[in-house]
Design a protein around this motif. Structure first.
Motif, mmCIF file in Angstrom:
data_model
loop_
_atom_site.group_PDB
_atom_site.id
_atom_site.type_symbol
_atom_site.label_atom_id
_atom_site.label_comp_id
_atom_site.label_asym_id
_atom_site.label_seq_id
_atom_site.Cartn_x
_atom_site.Cartn_y
_atom_site.Cartn_z
ATOM 1 N N LEU A 44 -41.719 39.004 12.834
ATOM 2 C CA LEU A 44 -40.658 39.611 12.061
ATOM 3 C C LEU A 44 -40.365 38.784 10.817
ATOM 4 O O LEU A 44 -40.643 37.580 10.767
ATOM 5 N N SER A 45 -39.791 39.438 9.825
ATOM 6 C CA SER A 45 -39.423 38.747 8.591
ATOM 7 C C SER A 45 -38.308 37.734 8.861
ATOM 8 O O SER A 45 -37.478 37.918 9.767
ATOM 9 N N GLU A 46 -38.289 36.679 8.064
ATOM 10 C CA GLU A 46 -37.274 35.637 8.193
ATOM 11 C C GLU A 46 -36.422 35.584 6.936
ATOM 12 O O GLU A 46 -36.936 35.708 5.824
ATOM 13 N N TYR A 47 -35.131 35.405 7.111
ATOM 14 C CA TYR A 47 -34.224 35.306 5.969
ATOM 15 C C TYR A 47 -34.601 34.090 5.128
ATOM 16 O O TYR A 47 -34.687 32.979 5.632
ATOM 17 N N LYS A 48 -34.861 34.321 3.849
ATOM 18 C CA LYS A 48 -35.320 33.298 2.905
ATOM 19 C C LYS A 48 -36.642 32.676 3.351
ATOM 20 O O LYS A 48 -36.965 31.551 2.973
ATOM 21 N N GLY A 49 -37.398 33.404 4.171
ATOM 22 C CA GLY A 49 -38.663 32.891 4.665
ATOM 23 C C GLY A 49 -39.771 33.923 4.529
ATOM 24 O O GLY A 49 -39.687 34.848 3.717
ATOM 25 N N PRO A 50 -40.844 33.783 5.314
ATOM 26 C CA PRO A 50 -41.971 34.722 5.240
ATOM 27 C C PRO A 50 -41.530 36.159 5.519
ATOM 28 O O PRO A 50 -40.653 36.400 6.359
ATOM 29 N N TYR A 76 -28.399 42.229 5.661
ATOM 30 C CA TYR A 76 -27.886 41.677 4.403
ATOM 31 C C TYR A 76 -27.960 42.736 3.312
ATOM 32 O O TYR A 76 -28.786 43.649 3.367
ATOM 33 N N ASP A 77 -27.102 42.567 2.301
ATOM 34 C CA ASP A 77 -27.009 43.558 1.237
ATOM 35 C C ASP A 77 -28.255 43.596 0.368
ATOM 36 O O ASP A 77 -28.994 42.607 0.256
ATOM 37 N N ALA A 78 -28.432 44.744 -0.294
ATOM 38 C CA ALA A 78 -29.585 44.956 -1.168
ATOM 39 C C ALA A 78 -29.633 43.959 -2.314
ATOM 40 O O ALA A 78 -30.722 43.601 -2.792
ATOM 41 N N ASP A 79 -28.481 43.487 -2.787
ATOM 42 C CA ASP A 79 -28.450 42.560 -3.918
ATOM 43 C C ASP A 79 -29.173 41.254 -3.621
ATOM 44 O O ASP A 79 -29.540 40.530 -4.541
ATOM 45 N N GLY A 80 -29.369 40.946 -2.346
ATOM 46 C CA GLY A 80 -30.073 39.713 -1.997
ATOM 47 C C GLY A 80 -31.520 39.702 -2.439
ATOM 48 O O GLY A 80 -32.116 38.649 -2.638
ATOM 49 N N GLY A 81 -32.127 40.904 -2.579
ATOM 50 C CA GLY A 81 -33.494 41.010 -3.051
ATOM 51 C C GLY A 81 -34.523 40.520 -2.056
ATOM 52 O O GLY A 81 -34.287 40.441 -0.842
ATOM 53 N N TYR A 82 -35.696 40.162 -2.584
ATOM 54 C CA TYR A 82 -36.835 39.795 -1.739
ATOM 55 C C TYR A 82 -36.513 38.565 -0.881
ATOM 56 O O TYR A 82 -35.962 37.580 -1.356
ATOM 57 N N GLY A 83 -36.889 38.633 0.375
ATOM 58 C CA GLY A 83 -36.655 37.539 1.301
ATOM 59 C C GLY A 83 -35.303 37.580 1.970
ATOM 60 O O GLY A 83 -35.042 36.803 2.891
ATOM 61 N N ARG A 84 -34.446 38.479 1.539
ATOM 62 C CA ARG A 84 -33.114 38.595 2.115
ATOM 63 C C ARG A 84 -32.811 40.028 2.574
ATOM 64 O O ARG A 84 -32.232 40.218 3.625
ATOM 65 N N PHE A 138 -39.533 52.092 -5.270
ATOM 66 C CA PHE A 138 -39.249 50.992 -4.386
ATOM 67 C C PHE A 138 -37.771 50.806 -4.230
ATOM 68 O O PHE A 138 -37.006 51.159 -5.108
ATOM 69 N N LEU A 139 -37.369 50.303 -3.075
ATOM 70 C CA LEU A 139 -35.958 50.283 -2.706
ATOM 71 C C LEU A 139 -35.636 49.051 -1.867
ATOM 72 O O LEU A 139 -36.361 48.716 -0.935
ATOM 73 N N TYR A 140 -34.530 48.366 -2.239
ATOM 74 C CA TYR A 140 -33.880 47.412 -1.346
ATOM 75 C C TYR A 140 -32.654 48.109 -0.753
ATOM 76 O O TYR A 140 -31.951 48.837 -1.461
ATOM 77 N N PHE A 141 -32.386 47.863 0.521
ATOM 78 C CA PHE A 141 -31.215 48.488 1.144
ATOM 79 C C PHE A 141 -30.754 47.645 2.328
ATOM 80 O O PHE A 141 -31.473 46.752 2.791
ATOM 81 N N GLY A 142 -29.559 47.943 2.816
ATOM 82 C CA GLY A 142 -29.063 47.286 4.023
ATOM 83 C C GLY A 142 -27.591 46.978 3.949
ATOM 84 O O GLY A 142 -26.858 47.479 3.089
#
Length: 395
Positions: free
Chosen positions: A257-263, A330-338, A385-389
Motif C-alpha cells: 500500500l502507499s505510504e504517507y510522504k513515502g512510496p 488526507y485532503d487533495a491539497d496535499g498532492g502526490y505522496g499525501r 487526473f484527479l487528487y481527492f480525499g
C-alpha cells in the motif's frame, strides 16, 4: 428482460429485515433464517480444494479468508436464471490498445497461495451468514454514482464524470492504493462506475469491514440493473459475475500500500465490453489479469454501450455518526505522496482502442466540501487526473 428476476434468490429474504438507525438489525425469524441457510448453500458450492488465507495485522490481530475451488461451470453466477443458456468465455478476445505507458510502481493483487485452483476450477470466497445480512444493509445504503443518496445522507462521492455524445465501450484508470482503518458499517473506495440507463458496473479498490471482517484493501466489484433499487451485489454475493482467473478472485487483498510522504503504489483497472465476442463486460487488473466478466445477458442499457463514466472515491457511513475517510484520509491539497489520485483515465472506442476523453465532456463533482478535489482535464496529451480525499465529515 426482467431485471427483477436477476437476483430474486438474493433479495427474497430481506424485505422483512428491519435495519435500525444505529446499524443494528432485529432478530431474524425462523423462516428468514432458513432462507439465509438456503442462500448460503447456493453460494458456497462443493469444493475440490479449499484455500485459507491468513493475514496478520498490527502484529496481533489475525484475519482470514476462505476460498473454495469450485467447478468453473457450476460457480454461483450460473444460478442466475438469465444465464441459463450462457456460453462460458475463458478470456477476452482482445485487450484494448493504449498509448499510455504503465507506471513502474504497481501494487500486486495478491494471488492465492499453493498455486490457486486447479485447471477447470475457480476460487470463490466462502460466504458467511453475517456477510449476507451486512451486504444487504450496505446494498441499501450504496449508490456511489450519486453525491448523496436518499437512503443515507452519510454517502458521498468525489470524482470526474464523463458524459459525451459518442458511444463508448469501456474505460481504464490508474489509482494509488491506501490502507484505512474503518469501523463496521463504514465503506471507503476508489473506483470507476460505468453506466447506461439503470445498468451500472463498478470496480476498483475498497475497504469494507462489514463484508470482509477487517480493514484490508481489496479488489471489488458491484453491479445493478435497476439503479440500485433491488438488483445487484458486491462481488459474488449473488449470482452474476463470472470468475475466470484461477488465482486472483474478487475480494483478494492488494499489497503493498502507499505510504504517507513515502512510496506510492497503484493499480490499473480496465472495464470494457468484448466487441469481438458475446458482448460481455470484462474486468482486467494491471493490464493482464483477466479476473472475470459480467455476462451481456444481465443488462439492457449496457447491452450496447456506456453513456456515462465516473472515476474517483466514495464513502458510506452510518447515520448520526461522522462519515469515514476517503482516499488516503488526507485532503487533495496535499498532492502526490499525501492524497489519493486517479490518473491515466481513458475511454474505449468501437475500434478497441483507449483514448483520452475530450475535456468539454468531463466535469468535476464533489458530494460534500469535506471531500475536496484538485485536478485537471486537458487536450494536450496529459489527459485527465484527479487528487481527492479527506478525513471525513463531522457535521
Amino acid at each position: 428482460m426482467a431485471p427483477e428476476n436477476v437476483i430474486a434468490v438474493f433479495i427474497l429474504v430481506f424485505p422483512a429485515l428491519i435495519v435500525m438507525s444505529n446499524g443494528a438489525q432485529e432478530n431474524l425469524s425462523g423462516e428468514q433464517d432458513l432462507e439465509l441457510e438456503r442462500q448460503l448453500k447456493m453460494l458456497n458450492k462443493p469444493a475440490v480444494k479449499t484455500i485459507k488465507v491468513i493475514e496478520v495485522l498490527h502484529e496481533r490481530t489475525e484475519f482470514g479468508d476462505i476460498f473454495d475451488c469450485v467447478d468453473i461451470n457450476k460457480q454461483p453466477a450460473f444460478d442466475n436464471p438469465l444465464l441459463k443458456n450462457h456460453k462460458l468465455q475463458m478470456s477476452p478476445s482482445f485487450f484494448p490498445n493504449t498509448a499510455k505507458q504503465e507506471a513502474p510502481s504497481m501494487a500486486e493483487v495478491m494471488g492465492l497461495p499453493d498455486g490457486g485452483c486447479p485447471q477447470g476450477f475457480v476460487p470463490i470466497r466462502r460466504t458467511r451468514k453475517e456477510e449476507l445480512i451486512n451486504a444487504r444493509m450496505s446494498f441499501n445504503l450504496s449508490n456511489p454514482a450519486m453525491p448523496t443518496t436518499k437512503h443515507n445522507p452519510r454517502s458521498h462521492s468525489t470524482g470526474l464524470q464523463w458524459q459525451g455524445n459518442e458511444k463508448v465501450y469501456g474505460t481504464k484508470f490508474t489509482a494509488n492504493v491506501w490502507g484505512l482503518q474503518l469501523d463496521k458499517g463504514e465503506i471507503s473506495a476508489s473506483s470507476t462506475w460505468v453506466q447506461n440507463e439503470c445498468d451500472y458496473v463498478n470496480a476498483g479498490w475498497l475497504v469494507h469491514p462489514a463484508i470482509f471482517g477487517d480493514s484490508q484493501t481489496r479488489i471489488f466489484t458491484h453491479w445493478t440493473t435497476d439503479c440500485y433499487a433491488t438488483t445487484g451485489c458486491f462481488n459474488t454475493l449473488c449470482p452474476g459475475f463470472v470468475q475466470i482467473d484461477t488465482q486472483v478472485p474478487l475480494g483478494t487483498v492488494i499489497k503493498p500500500l502507499s505510504e504517507y510522504k513515502g512510496p506510492q503504489f497503484q493499480i490499473r483497472v480496465d472495464v470494457f465490453k468484448d466487441l469481438s465476442s458475446d458482448g460481455n463486460w470484462w474486468l482486467v487488473i494491471n493490464g493482464d489479469k483477466s479476473v472475470g466478466y459480467w455476462p451481456a445477458e444481465l443488462f439492457s442499457g449496457l447491452a450496447d454501450h456506456a453513456k456515462n463514466m465516473h472515476w474517483g472515491g466514495f464513502v458510506n457511513g452510518l447515520p448520526y455518526l461522522p462519515s469515514p475517510p476517503m482516499g488516503s484520509g488526507y485532503d487533495a491539497d496535499g498532492g502526490y505522496g499525501r492524497a489519493c489520485f486517479t490518473k491515466d483515465i481513458q475511454l474505449m472506442d468501437n475500434f478497441r482502442a483507449f483514448y483520452d476523453p475530450q475535456k468539454e465532456d468531463v466535469y468535476f463533482v464533489a458530494g460534500h466540501p469535506c471531500y475536496p478535489w484538485k485536478g485537471r482535464c486537458d487536450d494536450d496529451g496529459q489527459g485527465c487526473f484527479l487528487y481527492f480525499g479527506g478525513h471525513g465529515c463531522r457535521y
